[in-house]
Structure formats: C-alpha cells, structure tokens
Motif scaffolding. Structure first.
Motif, PDB file in Angstrom:
ATOM      1  N   SER A   4       0.844  -1.170   0.000  1.00  0.00           N
ATOM      2  CA  SER A   4       0.000   0.000   0.000  1.00  0.00           C
ATOM      3  C   SER A   4       0.886   1.229   0.000  1.00  0.00           C
ATOM      4  N   THR A   5       0.479   2.228  -0.748  1.00  0.00           N
ATOM      5  CA  THR A   5       1.328   3.406  -0.898  1.00  0.00           C
ATOM      6  C   THR A   5       0.845   4.574  -0.047  1.00  0.00           C
ATOM      7  N   GLN A   6      -0.253   4.372   0.709  1.00  0.00           N
ATOM      8  CA  GLN A   6      -0.757   5.527   1.467  1.00  0.00           C
ATOM      9  C   GLN A   6       0.201   5.879   2.603  1.00  0.00           C
ATOM     10  N   ILE A   7       0.044   7.078   3.098  1.00  0.00           N
ATOM     11  CA  ILE A   7       0.844   7.524   4.249  1.00  0.00           C
ATOM     12  C   ILE A   7       0.256   6.861   5.495  1.00  0.00           C
ATOM     13  N   PRO A   8       1.087   6.249   6.346  1.00  0.00           N
ATOM     14  CA  PRO A   8       0.548   5.655   7.573  1.00  0.00           C
ATOM     15  C   PRO A   8      -0.342   6.651   8.326  1.00  0.00           C
ATOM     16  N   TYR A   9      -1.446   6.139   8.820  1.00  0.00           N
ATOM     17  CA  TYR A   9      -2.482   6.978   9.438  1.00  0.00           C
ATOM     18  C   TYR A   9      -1.919   7.808  10.594  1.00  0.00           C
ATOM     19  N   ARG A  12      -0.272  10.891   9.456  1.00  0.00           N
ATOM     20  CA  ARG A  12      -1.227  11.934   9.035  1.00  0.00           C
ATOM     21  C   ARG A  12      -1.676  12.750  10.248  1.00  0.00           C
ATOM     22  N   GLU A  17      -3.339  16.643  10.153  1.00  0.00           N
ATOM     23  CA  GLU A  17      -4.524  16.505   9.296  1.00  0.00           C
ATOM     24  C   GLU A  17      -5.791  16.311  10.135  1.00  0.00           C
ATOM     25  N   ASP A  71      -2.212   1.290  14.992  1.00  0.00           N
ATOM     26  CA  ASP A  71      -1.725   2.201  13.945  1.00  0.00           C
ATOM     27  C   ASP A  71      -0.247   2.529  14.114  1.00  0.00           C
ATOM     28  N   ASN A 137       3.089   0.339   4.901  1.00  0.00           N
ATOM     29  CA  ASN A 137       2.437   1.598   5.246  1.00  0.00           C
ATOM     30  C   ASN A 137       1.150   1.383   6.029  1.00  0.00           C
ATOM     31  N   GLU A 138       0.940   0.155   6.478  1.00  0.00           N
ATOM     32  CA  GLU A 138      -0.284  -0.152   7.236  1.00  0.00           C
ATOM     33  C   GLU A 138      -0.225   0.430   8.650  1.00  0.00           C
TER      34      GLU A 138
END
Length: 353
Positions: A4-9, A12, A17, A71, A137-138
């Motif tokens: 997964s390429t998302q930013i780790p929560y 954020r 954010e 997380d 990135n999880e």
C-alpha cells in the motif's frame, strides 16, 4: 511488504490533518499482559536477550501488531539499551528492574563517558528495518529513547528510585558536574534518535519518565534544556520526523514540555484531555491519555472512556493512547476491545452524540 502506498495513518495525525478518528497504539503494547510474550519470556528469561537478539525483539514487537493491528508498531527495547555504547554497562534483573553497578557518582567516571558508538547497537538497525518491511504503510514504525534527565537518574541512582535523592543531591550540591553529564548524554541520545530514524523509525518517542519528579524550576534547569538539545540536534538533520515527549506525572510541567521543541506532547492520565489541549494551545499535537487502569473495567466503561477522551481531544492532531503503559494482568480481550472501539470511534461518536 504490505502492499500500500498511502501515508501511515499515525503520520497523518502527526502532520495535523483533520481525521475521522485518531490513530491508536499503546505504550508497552508488547509485553507481560500478552500470553504470547510470557511464553517467549519463559523461553528467553534474560530481558537483554529479548531486546537485543534481533529476531526475538522483532517477534515481540510484532505480537501486538498481529493480534490487534494498532496504527503504530514500536520497537521492543529499553531506554537503557544505548548506555553500554557510551561506556555505562547495565543489567536488568527480572524482579528488580535495571541495575547500573557501579553507579556514576564522580567526575572521573563522567570524564570516561564517550560519544555513542552506534556500531555496538547493530540489532536496533536490524529490528527497525524488519518492522518497516513487515508493516509497510499499514502502520507507522516508532522508535524510542530515554531523555537525558531520566537516563542520568538511572545511571546515578544505580537503579529505580522512589525519591531520587542521589541525583537531586548532585543537582543541588555539584550542579556543574551533573550538567556536564547531562550534556554528554544529550549528544549521544540525539545521535541515537538519528540512528533509529536512518534505519526505519518514522516517529520517535522520548521518555523523560522521571522528569515529573522535578519541581518546575528544576525541570527548567536540569530536564528541559537537555530535551531541547536532543530535539535541536535531531531536527538539524531530520526536520520532518515527528518527535513525541512523554513524562509520567507531568501535570505540573505540561506547558514547559511544549517548550522542548517536540511535535507531540504525550499526556499522562492525571490531566483531563480537554484541559491539556487548552493548556498546550491549538498548535501543539497531543497523544494519550486514558488511564491504563480503565482496561480492568467493563466493556461499556472502557467504551465510554475511549469516546470521552476522543471527543475531548478533537479531530485534529491527536494520537489516541493510554496515559502510561498497559499494565501487567490487563485482560487481553479488553486490549482487543480498546483497539476495535478506537478504530470505530467516528461511528460510535455519531451514535452517542
């Protein structure tokens, strides 16, 4: 690697954010309350083996990740781990805790302390790299270090202490010597934080566990300047890595913690979260702060406390956590419920509005 390429929560939240729910992890989430950990401890009774043999420490760090999907996944280690790499040997006795023998009490001993030799800590590199590989990135991978005052307190007292009379005696009768020691430790801790970041830590938490034992004026003299020294040196080379500061019993120095330069203040449970946010100001991000003892309550009680905390913290710049480490003997099922509930907080808050 988790694909997964998302930013780790968690990152954020650390960036400020606005989020539907806060990210959640637990201090001491790897440890004695878990049966899997106790089984491993029986097999490897030495704490230093568990924290310094990379494959064991990796397995322990990942136990809560596999069980609860927090997380944040934090390196399993100890705040004293880097001390031998600056010339201070220590041991950890299962029932007694850390022992430093001989304790640091003289100018001659302080003169012999040398800069951090990171090559003596290869297992830290191995553990952090493996954790990053495993969680992708999880989740965010957290490193951690002890702050100068707290490490000095262990080194000078020689063990855990109830009243810190030996280090306070040095602080108030031979301050120049203690300041020199704190400065040396701060330089080494800054190098250690950078080493952790270079090897995969995406956030680093600094524990100044015993700074809450200082009066505010002594905190400003013996703890704060050395927290600032660590933060300043780390930010010079790694400006974008969020740093968290945690102090146990910090109600009296909360605003001063924000002066350390860290990005996030981790609040213990003796302060109401809404009041903590007010005292720290809207720009400071926070972590915490449910009483770990609440996890011995009923599920309804736990849920209500979680939602109360998240409601008071607001939906920006908050990482949900306990106000200290999860306690031994905490029912694992309640820990699971804690994570599940926190992850559904947005839906539950809408129902309980």
């Amino acid at each position: 690697m988790a694909g997964s390429t998302q930013i780790p929560y968690l990152l954020r939240a650390a960036r400020g954010e606005v989020l539907d729910r806060p990210p959640v992890w637990m201090m001491r989430q790897a440890g004695r309350y878990m049966k899997a950990y106790r089984d491993l401890r029986d097999k490897y009774p030495s704490f230093r083996d568990r924290s310094e043999i990379a494959e064991i420490a990796i397995e322990i760090s990942l136990q809560p990740w596999k069980a609860f999907q927090p997380d944040g996944v934090i390196l399993f280690s100890d705040i004293l781990t880097p001390l031998p790499a600056i010339g201070i040997p220590f041991d950890i006795i299962e029932s007694k805790g850390p022992i430093i023998d001989p304790p640091i009490r003289s100018q001659e001993q302080i003169d012999q302390i040398h800069p951090l030799e990171v090559e003596k800590l290869p297992f830290i590199r191995e553990i952090l790299q493996a954790l990053r590989q495993e969680v992708g990135n999880e989740a965010a991978v957290l490193g951690f270090v002890g702050a100068p005052w707290t490490l000095a307190a262990y080194a000078i007292e020689g063990k855990s202490s109830k009243n810190y009379s030996i280090i306070k005696g040095m602080a108030f009768s031979e301050p120049a010597m203690l300041h020199q020691f704190l400065g040396k430790i701060a330089d080494s801790i800054a190098a250690y934080v950078c080493y952790q970041i270079d090897n995969g830590a995406q956030v680093v938490q600094m524990f100044d566990s015993w700074a809450g034992q200082l009066s505010p004026q002594d905190y400003e003299t013996f703890a704060l300047p050395y927290q600032q020294q660590v933060v300043r040196q780390v930010k010079a080379t790694h400006p974008d890595t969020p740093l968290i500061l945690y102090i146990s019993g910090s109600a009296g120095v909360l605003e001063r913690m924000a002066q350390s330069g860290v990005d996030i203040v981790s609040v213990d449970w003796t302060v109401d979260m809404a009041e903590a946010r007010q005292r720290l100001g809207s720009q400071m991000k926070v972590q915490g702060n449910m009483d770990p003892g609440a996890l011995f309550g009923s599920k309804d009680f736990i849920r209500d406390r979680i939602l109360d905390n998240i409601r008071k913290a607001g939906n920006q710049g908050h990482i949900f956590n306990l106000g200290h480490g999860v306690l031994p003997g905490t029912p694992e099922d309640n820990v699971r419920f804690f994570f599940e509930t926190a992850k559904q907080a947005d839906k539950l808050l809408a129902v309980h509005a």
